[in-house]
Every structure is written in structure tokens, then in C-alpha cells.
Design a protein around this motif. Structure first.
Motif: not given
Length: 250
Positions: A125-129, A156-159, A170-171, A227-228
């Protein structure tokens, strides 16, 4: 007892990065504080019970060492390292500054992300902010290379979110507007008086702690909630080019 959650925060030696590391530590994360200035990192890591890791995100060797220190599992990556240099117009901009801003804001983020995605996935359950900017969504004169770099980071984040779909990561992009920190405008403008003028008359610009709170909130939502994009500005700032200076009206 559940295992301690872990987080990496890049650009943690000051400003938003340092505030984010402290907020996450208060939430129970063990934070790997990464930046170039080890003396500042060691003071922060001691204060919050984290781990200091000297890392220039534009240096592939440093990034590889960061991944080694983190190990096989990671819950949260906050790609915060970046910055702005100058306010050159596009037609007369310093290309070396443009190149440096792209390396700091985009290439560095990509390198750290590539190095740590396996550990984020291994956590289950990783998250990238990614710390973006309103400059990555709306242009303004004098933005030049910084606007271009932050637009690239947003793309880049959206891709990345599309490409990781179906995997447990999550990104999110958090895009702050006017944030008053001790270094951002000073580094950008190279003069304390000019840096102070950016915020002149603005009753309450955002603080680093305000932005850190948004990261903490995103990171602690249930793992199925993504949260996009979060755009956060001070009340006095209606857009990148419209800022109320003076007391807020009743």
C-alpha cells in the motif's frame, strides 16, 4: 503491534521538506530525511527520530545509496526536492538555469521514483506524493524555466499514475501557491530585499507547515482513496497573478 510505517522525504533540509518530515514523524512514520546538507539533516533526524541520508537527487549514485538505506519496503515517498532559479523571460533566459531547474524538479524526481517503486510496491500500500506548484498548471510572466519544469513534473505525475494503475501505489501531486519559507524566494532571487518583496503586504501567505499538513492528510487516508491533485493557496491569492496585498476585507 503493527510495524512502523516508513517514509522518504527528499529536500528535507529546510522549508516544506523539513516541515513534512516532522509532520509525518508526529503521525508515527519513521522518516528517511534526504537532502544534500547533511548537517541540517542530522539535526532534523535527531529531533524527530528519523534517519538522515545525504542525497543529491540529480546524482544517480546518491539515489542508489538512498534506496539501499531504505531497504526492501517503503510506505510513502515524498518527492519534494526542487526549486526555482531566477525570473528570466523565455526569450532571454539563462539556459544553464533552465537545465538545472529541469534536473532538480523533474529528472531528480524520476530517478528517486524509479529507485523506490519496488519498495513501495512491496509494502502492499505505497503512496507517492510529488510536490508540484501552481506554476505547473498556470503560466505567468517571469516564470520561464520554473513554469516549464513544474509543468513537466505535473505531466510526469499524471503519466506515472496511469502506468501504475492496478498496482498498490497511489500517486498524488500537491501544488502549493504562495508559500513563505526561509529559502525559496531567496534562492530564486538572490537578494533578501527582493525575496521579502514577494510577500509584502500579504497578510497570511502559506507556511511550510500548512503544506506539510496536506501531505500528512493524503498519506493517512485509507489506501483505496487516491487524491490525484491538490491545489492549495493562501486566501489572499486568487491566482498566480492576482494577490491581495493589505488587510483582508470584512
Amino acid at each position: 503491534m503493527s510495524p512502523t510505517r516508513t517514509a522518504v522525504v527528499t529536500g528535507a533540509s529546510s522549508g516544506i521538506g523539513a516541515a513534512t518530515a516532522a509532520a509525518l514523524a508526529a503521525e508515527g512514520f519513521h522518516v528517511f530525511c534526504a537532502a544534500r546538507r547533511l548537517d541540517r539533516l542530522e539535526e532534523l533526524a535527531e529531533r524527530i527520530g528519523g534517519t538522515a541520508v545525504a542525497c543529491d537527487v540529480t546524482d544517480a549514485g546518491d539515489v542508489a545509496r538512498l534506496a539501499e538505506v531504505v531497504g526492501g519496503s517503503l510506505d510513502l515517498l515524498v518527492n519534494n526536492a526542487g526549486g526555482a532559479l531566477g525570473v528570466d523571460p523565455v526569450a532571454g533566459g539563462d539556459v544553464d538555469r533552465w537545465r538545472r531547474m529541469y534536473e532538480m524538479n523533474v529528472v531528480g524526481t524520476v530517478q528517486v521514483t524509479q529507485a523506490l517503486v519496488p519498495a513501495l510496491e512491496a509494502s502492499g500500500a505505497g503512496t507517492i506524493v510529488n510536490t508540484g506548484s501552481t506554476a505547473g498548471h498556470w503560466v505567468y510572466e517571469g516564470g520561464g524555466g520554473y513554469v516549464a519544469a513544474k509543468h513537466a513534473l505535473a505531466a510526469m505525475t499524471e503519466t506515472l499514475r496511469l502506468e501504475l494503475n492496478g498496482r498498490p501505489i497511489r500517486v498524488t501531486e500537491i501544488a502549493p501557491g504562495m508559500v513563505r519559507t526561509e529559502e525559496f524566494s531567496l534562492v530564486r532571487l538572490g537578494d533578501q530585499a527582493k525575496a521579502d518583496a514577494v510577500y509584502a503586504g500579504v497578510e497570511h501567505p502559506l507556511t511550510a507547515e500548512d503544506v506539510a499538513e496536506t501531505v500528512r492528510w493524503v498519506a493517512t487516508l485509507p489506501p483505496h482513496v487516491n487524491i490525484d491533485l491538490m491545489v492549495v493557496r493562501p486566501l489572499a491569492q486568487a491566482s498566480n497573478t492576482k494577490v491581495h496585498r493589505g488587510p483582508l476585507l470584512p
